[in-house]
Design a protein around this motif. Structure first.
Motif, PDB file in Angstrom:
ATOM      1  N   PHE A  62       0.826  -1.207   0.000  1.00  0.00           N
ATOM      2  CA  PHE A  62       0.000   0.000   0.000  1.00  0.00           C
ATOM      3  C   PHE A  62       0.862   1.260   0.000  1.00  0.00           C
ATOM      4  CE2 PHE A  62      -3.221  -3.070   1.006  1.00  0.00           C
ATOM      5  CZ  PHE A  62      -4.364  -2.540   0.415  1.00  0.00           C
ATOM      6  N   ASP A  63       2.046   1.183   0.600  1.00  0.00           N
ATOM      7  CA  ASP A  63       2.986   2.311   0.494  1.00  0.00           C
ATOM      8  C   ASP A  63       3.392   2.533  -0.957  1.00  0.00           C
ATOM      9  OD1 ASP A  63       2.939   2.735   3.205  1.00  0.00           O
ATOM     10  OD2 ASP A  63       4.806   1.644   3.615  1.00  0.00           O
ATOM     11  N   LEU A  64       3.642   1.451  -1.674  1.00  0.00           N
ATOM     12  CA  LEU A  64       4.011   1.562  -3.090  1.00  0.00           C
ATOM     13  C   LEU A  64       2.873   2.158  -3.903  1.00  0.00           C
ATOM     14  CD1 LEU A  64       6.051   0.900  -5.362  1.00  0.00           C
ATOM     15  CD2 LEU A  64       4.954  -1.356  -5.547  1.00  0.00           C
ATOM     16  N   VAL A  65       1.656   1.748  -3.626  1.00  0.00           N
ATOM     17  CA  VAL A  65       0.495   2.299  -4.338  1.00  0.00           C
ATOM     18  C   VAL A  65       0.405   3.806  -4.131  1.00  0.00           C
ATOM     19  CG1 VAL A  65      -2.036   2.341  -4.374  1.00  0.00           C
ATOM     20  CG2 VAL A  65      -0.825   0.151  -4.371  1.00  0.00           C
ATOM     21  N   ARG A  66       0.594   4.260  -2.889  1.00  0.00           N
ATOM     22  CA  ARG A  66       0.536   5.705  -2.618  1.00  0.00           C
ATOM     23  C   ARG A  66       1.644   6.451  -3.373  1.00  0.00           C
ATOM     24  NH1 ARG A  66      -1.345   3.850   2.443  1.00  0.00           N
ATOM     25  NH2 ARG A  66       0.768   3.501   3.214  1.00  0.00           N
ATOM     26  N   THR A  67       2.833   5.874  -3.363  1.00  0.00           N
ATOM     27  CA  THR A  67       3.966   6.516  -4.037  1.00  0.00           C
ATOM     28  C   THR A  67       3.713   6.651  -5.531  1.00  0.00           C
ATOM     29  OG1 THR A  67       5.542   5.690  -2.400  1.00  0.00           O
ATOM     30  CG2 THR A  67       6.428   6.297  -4.561  1.00  0.00           C
ATOM     31  N   VAL A  68       3.247   5.602  -6.157  1.00  0.00           N
ATOM     32  CA  VAL A  68       3.054   5.626  -7.608  1.00  0.00           C
ATOM     33  C   VAL A  68       1.837   6.458  -7.982  1.00  0.00           C
ATOM     34  CG1 VAL A  68       2.747   4.199  -9.672  1.00  0.00           C
ATOM     35  CG2 VAL A  68       4.221   3.406  -7.813  1.00  0.00           C
ATOM     36  N   ASN A  69       0.811   6.429  -7.152  1.00  0.00           N
ATOM     37  CA  ASN A  69      -0.341   7.298  -7.417  1.00  0.00           C
ATOM     38  C   ASN A  69       0.083   8.759  -7.439  1.00  0.00           C
ATOM     39  OD1 ASN A  69      -2.934   6.322  -8.057  1.00  0.00           O
ATOM     40  ND2 ASN A  69      -3.253   5.562  -5.975  1.00  0.00           N
ATOM     41  N   SER A  70       0.927   9.140  -6.488  1.00  0.00           N
ATOM     42  CA  SER A  70       1.422  10.515  -6.444  1.00  0.00           C
ATOM     43  C   SER A  70       2.251  10.834  -7.686  1.00  0.00           C
ATOM     44  CB  SER A  70       2.271  10.713  -5.177  1.00  0.00           C
ATOM     45  OG  SER A  70       2.802  12.016  -5.125  1.00  0.00           O
ATOM     46  N   ALA A  71       3.073   9.869  -8.102  1.00  0.00           N
ATOM     47  CA  ALA A  71       3.883  10.080  -9.307  1.00  0.00           C
ATOM     48  C   ALA A  71       3.011  10.190 -10.555  1.00  0.00           C
ATOM     49  CB  ALA A  71       4.892   8.940  -9.456  1.00  0.00           C
ATOM     50  N   LEU A  72       1.918   9.432 -10.599  1.00  0.00           N
ATOM     51  CA  LEU A  72       0.984   9.553 -11.728  1.00  0.00           C
ATOM     52  C   LEU A  72       0.366  10.945 -11.758  1.00  0.00           C
ATOM     53  CD1 LEU A  72      -0.790   6.056 -11.572  1.00  0.00           C
ATOM     54  CD2 LEU A  72       0.488   6.960 -13.531  1.00  0.00           C
ATOM     55  N   ASP A  73       0.012  11.459 -10.603  1.00  0.00           N
ATOM     56  CA  ASP A  73      -0.533  12.822 -10.535  1.00  0.00           C
ATOM     57  C   ASP A  73       0.454  13.849 -11.084  1.00  0.00           C
ATOM     58  OD1 ASP A  73      -2.824  11.831  -9.363  1.00  0.00           O
ATOM     59  OD2 ASP A  73      -2.186  12.280  -7.306  1.00  0.00           O
ATOM     60  N   GLN A  74       1.744  13.599 -10.836  1.00  0.00           N
ATOM     61  CA  GLN A  74       2.783  14.544 -11.267  1.00  0.00           C
ATOM     62  C   GLN A  74       3.289  14.262 -12.678  1.00  0.00           C
ATOM     63  OE1 GLN A  74       5.783  14.206  -8.206  1.00  0.00           O
ATOM     64  NE2 GLN A  74       4.268  14.519  -6.556  1.00  0.00           N
ATOM     65  N   GLY A  75       2.797  13.144 -13.276  1.00  0.00           N
ATOM     66  CA  GLY A  75       3.207  12.820 -14.641  1.00  0.00           C
ATOM     67  C   GLY A  75       4.626  12.304 -14.750  1.00  0.00           C
ATOM     68  N   THR A  76       5.155  11.672 -13.701  1.00  0.00           N
ATOM     69  CA  THR A  76       6.561  11.217 -13.722  1.00  0.00           C
ATOM     70  C   THR A  76       6.711   9.705 -13.845  1.00  0.00           C
ATOM     71  OG1 THR A  76       6.620  11.176 -11.296  1.00  0.00           O
ATOM     72  CG2 THR A  76       7.333  13.221 -12.389  1.00  0.00           C
ATOM     73  N   VAL A  77       5.613   9.006 -14.093  1.00  0.00           N
ATOM     74  CA  VAL A  77       5.681   7.545 -14.242  1.00  0.00           C
ATOM     75  C   VAL A  77       5.932   7.202 -15.707  1.00  0.00           C
ATOM     76  CG1 VAL A  77       4.457   5.361 -13.962  1.00  0.00           C
ATOM     77  CG2 VAL A  77       4.077   7.215 -12.321  1.00  0.00           C
ATOM     78  N   LEU A  78       6.905   6.318 -15.953  1.00  0.00           N
ATOM     79  CA  LEU A  78       7.202   5.872 -17.310  1.00  0.00           C
ATOM     80  C   LEU A  78       6.734   4.425 -17.501  1.00  0.00           C
ATOM     81  CD1 LEU A  78      10.770   7.439 -17.728  1.00  0.00           C
ATOM     82  CD2 LEU A  78       8.550   8.377 -18.442  1.00  0.00           C
ATOM     83  N   ALA A  79       6.694   3.977 -18.749  1.00  0.00           N
ATOM     84  CA  ALA A  79       6.130   2.668 -19.072  1.00  0.00           C
ATOM     85  C   ALA A  79       6.841   1.534 -18.335  1.00  0.00           C
ATOM     86  CB  ALA A  79       6.193   2.442 -20.578  1.00  0.00           C
ATOM     87  N   GLY A  80       8.158   1.611 -18.229  1.00  0.00           N
ATOM     88  CA  GLY A  80       8.907   0.573 -17.527  1.00  0.00           C
ATOM     89  C   GLY A  80       8.589   0.527 -16.045  1.00  0.00           C
ATOM     90  N   ASP A  81       8.253   1.670 -15.486  1.00  0.00           N
ATOM     91  CA  ASP A  81       7.853   1.712 -14.074  1.00  0.00           C
ATOM     92  C   ASP A  81       6.533   0.970 -13.868  1.00  0.00           C
ATOM     93  OD1 ASP A  81      10.070   3.397 -13.665  1.00  0.00           O
ATOM     94  OD2 ASP A  81       8.852   5.186 -14.095  1.00  0.00           O
ATOM     95  N   ALA A  82       5.602   1.199 -14.792  1.00  0.00           N
ATOM     96  CA  ALA A  82       4.304   0.536 -14.688  1.00  0.00           C
ATOM     97  C   ALA A  82       4.470  -0.979 -14.756  1.00  0.00           C
ATOM     98  CB  ALA A  82       3.374   1.013 -15.790  1.00  0.00           C
TER      99      ALA A  82
END
Length: 492
Positions: A371-391
């Motif tokens: 759940f910590d990872l979900v929060r971290t990545v959700n925040s990164a999605l909001d900021q537009g910093t997630v790349l395809a390899g991260d997903a």
């Protein structure tokens, strides 16, 4: 990492691994099919499912045997009260048990072993005990185990049994937990009871005998793990050890796992208290099977679980967060590449998840990094910093989580439909939550059609109709979420 599990026999955390280096052989006490199983029963079956799923995730092959007790005192009593034979009575509850396993995503054992199909193996074991002086026959034709023939009796439960009365007997299948007396192996025939004609006489087996005979039949005289609820530790498991080891002189199981009791709102579950629930009861109250599963496994197996409806709601919300996140991540349009910080976060979450489960199946600690990872990545999605390899990396971690927890993939519709069909068949629709009947009034196809109509209304700037459809769906328990990548919906 080394997988360590608390061993009731040794009283410490011991490594659990296949003794032959190839396949872990485990036996778990299954249901007595005299009625529908309650959530306390299924807490045990779920925790054993977590164990076998984690073993598979670690690449360990498993041969899992579970008994189905289809003859005992309660079954005979209940069948007689309904005027049918036990062979007519038990299949209904055996199938209900299997249906409940499937609803809760509990993997079926490699072997489901019915007691009534293994009478010859039980008779053979009684004969072997008699040959070494561990079993004796009484005047009525029943057979008992002689406790004095097994000096190690009590080594599993750590009970001091030195003061037992030699020759004192108990013939009921379930008895006082502190009663250490010679127990029934084979019960002589009684009028109206199901019985078998055998070399040791006409009668039927005692409850304790079946597990020893079937476990050794399928797993050998000594195997890796025996599991069950803590209520079985004494006398049932203690009796299994005595029956088996008195003739084999080998440890029946190297490792013993016991799952703690379940309370409901801080009290022991009982019908007289009005807090007795089956899985079907909870489904008809409108809760999802996945939420029941998560609520019953979130507290580690060696801790007593206090089941509450608040906890069930928390489990429902946690699953919604996971499913919403996975849907968002899969639908996101992402640029190629990876982000070092997110890769590190995923690696750390996976390592912490495995470490928690490797340490005595600590399911509570295993949830936290996910759940910590979900929060971290959700925040990164909001900021537009997630790349395809991260997903890709994050979804791989969540796949490993779901390989054990089995709640992210949405399979909730069928158990709910099945519960409603069962309630209708048994005239219990008055026990169904009204909002559940409303929610089930719309099929997925009908929901998609209404959403398509709403999308068209919005394009035509007919916001009145768009709002009407949203309100109509909300009233029927369907939540719509308008996102950048389209419309998502889910049932409450």
């Amino acid at each position: 990492m080394t997988f360590r599990l608390f061993n009731t026999l040794s009283g410490q955390l011991d490594e659990l691994a296949p003794s032959d280096g190839k396949m872990l052989r485990m036996y778990a006490c299954g249901p007595t099919v005299y009625d529908y199983g309650h959530i306390g029963n299924f807490r045990t079956f779920l925790q054993i499912d977590v164990l076998r799923r984690f073993l598979h995730l670690k690449g360990i092959a498993v041969r899992h045997v579970m008994n189905v007790t289809d003859v005992d005192d309660k079954i005979i009593r209940n069948a007689a009260s309904t005027g049918v034979s036990i062979s007519e009575y038990t299949p209904v509850y055996e199938q209900a048990f299997l249906d409940d396993l499937d609803a809760l995503q509990i993997e079926r054992p490699e072997v489901l072993s019915k007691a009534t199909e293994h009478i010859p193996q039980m008779v053979d074991l009684v004969e072997r005990m008699a040959a070494v002086g561990a079993a004796y026959r009484t005047d009525d034709g029943s057979w008992y185990f002689r406790l004095s023939a097994f000096p190690e009796y009590g080594k599993l439960s750590k009970k001091d049994l030195e003061g037992i009365t030699d020759g004192a007997r108990v013939d009921v299948d379930e008895y006082e937990k502190d009663s250490a007396r010679d127990f029934a192996l084979w019960k002589a025939v009684k009028p109206g009871e199901t019985s078998w004609e055998t070399a040791i006489g006409t009668g039927r087996p005692g409850w304790h005998l079946e597990c020893s005979a079937m476990a050794m039949n399928y797993l050998g005289e000594s195997f890796d793990l025996h599991a069950g609820g803590e209520d079985l530790m004494f006398p049932h498991h203690e009796n299994e050890i005595a029956q088996s080891e008195s003739v084999t002189h080998k440890p029946l199981a190297r490792h013993w796992m016991h799952v703690r009791f379940l309370l409901v709102d801080g009290r022991k579950m009982s019908k007289s208290e009005g807090n007795f629930y089956t899985q079907r009861d909870l489904l008809l109250k409108g809760y999802k099977a996945s939420a029941i599963r998560l609520a019953l496994i979130s507290v580690p197996y060696r801790h007593q679980l206090n089941f509450t409806f608040e906890g069930l709601t928390e489990a429902t919300n946690a699953i919604d967060r996971l499913r919403t996140f996975v849907a968002r991540l899969k639908k996101a349009t992402l640029a190629p590449g990876t982000t070092p910080a997110l890769q590190t976060a995923a690696d750390s979450a996976e390592a912490a998840y495995f470490a928690a489960l490797d340490n005595d199946l600590n399911t509570a600690e295993a949830r936290a990094p996910i759940f910590d990872l979900v929060r971290t990545v959700n925040s990164a999605l909001d900021q537009g910093t997630v790349l395809a390899g991260d997903a890709v990396r994050v979804l791989a971690v969540l796949d490993k989580f779901d390989a054990v927890f089995a709640v992210i993939a949405d399979r909730d519709a069928e158990p709910t439909r099945a519960a409603l069909a069962w309630a209708e068949k048994h005239g219990l629709l008055d026990q169904v939550a009204p909002e559940l009947l409303v929610r089930q009034g719309l099929t997925d196809v009908e929901i998609e059609a209404l959403i398509a109509e709403r999308n068209l209304a919005r394009k035509q700037r007919n916001f009145k109709r768009s709002d009407e459809i949203r309100d109509e769906l909300a009233a029927k328990g369907v939540v719509i979420e308008d996102a950048k990548d389209g419309v998502r919906w889910k049932r409450k």
